[in-house]
Each structure stands twice: as structure tokens, then as C-alpha cells.
Design an enzyme around this catalytic site. Structure first.
Site: not given
Ligand code: NAD
Length: 298
Positions: A65-66, A96, A171, A246
Site C-alpha cells: 500500500l502507498p 514502505t 529500507k 516520501k
């Protein structure tokens, strides 16, 4: 194995296809109908909501998902996965998001009898399609062992990073470094060109010297230096500026909670923010070199 998959976008779509190719049966959900119909054509069953995925007798549920807000809605909402999943169903979130949100959702899932991993990826849309992603996995070793064959159908490197949330830590640390290194390469290349150097020659020197890194060697920001780089096709088709922005936001936010300085990370976030504001959010993040060109053509 019967797998539920939610979030069939640029990454989730091809990842889900690779699970089908590996022989798993899939029940999928995405609010975007075209994303669902593409997977149904490939052999998946469609569900009408996250709750319906959870109630489809699945063994495992994967989400891609975003943002953390989407993850919280999909897992913790009234119609969400935790309210409807049977005990023992394994949950894997590959979005992420920030480590604190990942840990909070996993704690609630585990408490109600659903083992959960955070498993964000690197490798981009190309890696998702080719099944060569790297998964950075946070959670207990026994749950990681359980998930390994499933993740291996979508990636070629699956790395256990430690306890819950540590996949996200790996990450965002890597992507913060990537953002910084790209800005550094862009600054150095623009300086060299402004001082009269040929960009290809300069890139060759850097790549045979101590300045060499992925941003100089594989994704060089100057058009024409590397035919295969997004810079040579108008900065299209790579890792978008807004996605980098982001990830830098996630890194600086996590750093604030840890009271850990990220001096270069925060400055780099501001560079990408200005760049995005100028309308370049959809271009590959190597287009950050435009900030340095100011009339010079690097
Ligand atoms: P995307 O926007 O292409 O896809 C996200 C999908 O989630 C969309 O299809 C959207 O409709 C769906 N979605 C939204 N709300 C939903 C809900 N409530 N239930 C189910 N589905 C819902 O994004 P993407 O590029 O596939 O990225 C997904 C994640 O992977 C992000 O967290 C991103 O940061 C990360 N990521 C992306 C890349 C990349 O190169 N694109 C690389 C590594 C990691």
C-alpha cells in the site's frame, strides 16, 4: 497456498502475478477496479473489501500500500484485516512505512494470534516484474522462516533484519543514503560540467575513483552519460522524486523519534521538496540535477 493480496499498484500488481506464476492461488483487493480486473484475467479471484479477503479462507495475506495511513486503515479499520482474519493467518506488509507504525500494527496483530512481518522491498517496478526484489524483513525468526518460500517467489534476496519494524529501518536508512548520494553526484557532475569538463569523461573518472557509487555508475543524472539511465530518456520510468521525498520524510520523522541527528538527510529532504514543488515530482529522482543547472546545460 491460498494468499490474499491487497494493493495491486505498480509494485503489488507484478508481485501478485509472480505468486500466481509460482502456483499459489490468490484472492485480491484494490479499490481501483482496473487493477483488480488485470489480476483476475491472470487467474486471481476478486474480493470486495479487506474483510472479504480475510474471510476467503486464506493462509497468508500480503499488503503493498502507498502509506502508513493506508496500512492502518486496511489492518485496523472496522472492515479491516485484523477484525476479520482467522487466528494463525500470516500477515506480511511490504509497503514502505515508518518503523513505529509497522511495530504498532504488528503488535496488535500478534496479540490476537496473527503473526506479522514488515517486509519492504527495494528493486523498483523492474525488480517487481522480474521477481528479483530484495525483501528487508522484520519480525521473529520463526515467522520469517514461514514466510521465506512465499517471499522467494517475488524476490531473489530475502534478508532477516531483526525484530518487528527493522525491515522498515533498513529500507529507510538505505533510501536516505541513496537520496544523499544522488544529490552529491548531481552536485559534483554539475560543477565539473560548469567548469568545462565533458560529462562522460568526468563520470568515467568518478566511476574508477573513490567517488563511485550506484548514483554515479548505474543511474548517472546527466543525460547521455548512460544510455540505460532514466536521465537519457527524459527522467522517465525510474524511481520517482515524490517517492524519494516520501522515504526521506520517513527517515527524518523516525530520526526525530529516536532523537538521532540526520543532518544530510534533512537537508536532502529539503532539496527534493523544492524540486517536487517545481513540478518534477513525477520524474526520476536523478532529475534533482536540475536544481544545480540554473542555465548551465550539464
Ligand atoms: P501505487 O500507488 O502504484 O500502488 C498502490 C496501490 O494500493 C494502488 O493500486 C491503490 O489503489 C491501492 N490501494 C490504496 N488504498 C487501498 C486499500 N485500502 N486497499 C487495497 N489497496 C489500496 O504504489 P507502488 O509504487 O506500488 O508502491 C507501493 C509501496 O511500495 C509504497 O509504500 C512505496 O513506497 C513502496 N515502493 C515503491 C517502489 C517503486 O518503485 N514504485 C519501490 C520500492 C518500494
Amino acid at each position: 497456498m491460498h494468499i490474499g493480496f491487497l494493493g495491486l499498484g505498480n509494485m503489488g500488481g507484478p508481485m501478485a502475478r509472480n505468486l500466481l506464476k509460482a502456483g499459489h492461488s490468490l484472492t485480491v483487493f484494490d479499490p481501483f477496479p482496473q487493477a483488480v480486473s488485470a489480476l483476475v484475467e491472470a487467474g486471481a479471484a476478486a474480493a470486495a473489501s479487506p474483510a472479504a479477503v480475510a474471510e476467503a479462507n486464506v493462509d497468508v495475506i500480503i499488503t503493498m500500500l502507498p502509506t502508513a495511513a493506508h496500512v492502518k486503515e486496511v489492518y485496523l479499520g472496522k472492515d479491516g484485516l485484523l477484525a476479520h482474519a482467522s487466528q494463525g493467518v500470516l500477515l506480511i506488509d511490504s509497503s514502505t512505512i515508518d518503523p513505529l507504525s509497522a511495530r504498532a500494527v504488528a503488535k496488535l496483530a500478534t496479540a490476537q494470534g496473527n503473526p506479522m512481518l514488515d517486509a519492504p522491498v527495494s528493486g523498483g517496478t523492474g525488480g517487481a516484474a522480474a521477481g528479483t526484489l530484495t525483501f528487508m524483513v522484520g519480525g521473529s525468526v520463526s515467522v520469517y522462516d514461514q514466510a521465506l518460500p512465499i517471499l522467494s517467489a517475488m524476490g531473489k534476496n530475502v534478508v532477516h533484519c531483526g525484530d518487528s519494524g527493522n525491515g522498515q529501518v533498513a529500507k529507510i536508512a538505505n533510501n536516505m543514503l541513496l537520496g544523499i548520494s544522488m544529490a552529491g553526484v548531481a552536485e559534483a557532475m554539475a560543477l565539473g560540467v560548469a567548469l568545462g569538463m565533458d560529462a562522460k569523461v568526468l563520470a568515467g573518472i568518478i566511476n574508477a575513483s573513490s567517488g563511485r557509487c550506484w548514483s554515479s555508475e548505474i543511474n548517472n543524472p546527466v543525460p547521455g552519460v548512460l544510455d540505460s539511465a532514466p536521465a537519457s530518456r527524459g527522467y522517465s520510468g525510474g524511481f520517482g522524486t515524490d517517492l524519494m521525498l516520501k522515504d526521506l520524510g520517513l527517515a527524518t520523522e523516525a530520526a526525530k523519534h529516536a532523537r538521532q541527528p540526520v543532518l544530510l538527510g534533512a537537508a536532502t529532504q529539503q532539496l527534493y521538496q523544492s524540486h517536487s514543488l517545481q513540478g518534477y515530482g513525477g520524474l526520476d529522482f536523478s532529475s534533482i540535477i536540475k536544481l544545480y543547472q540554473m542555465g548551465n546545460q550539464a
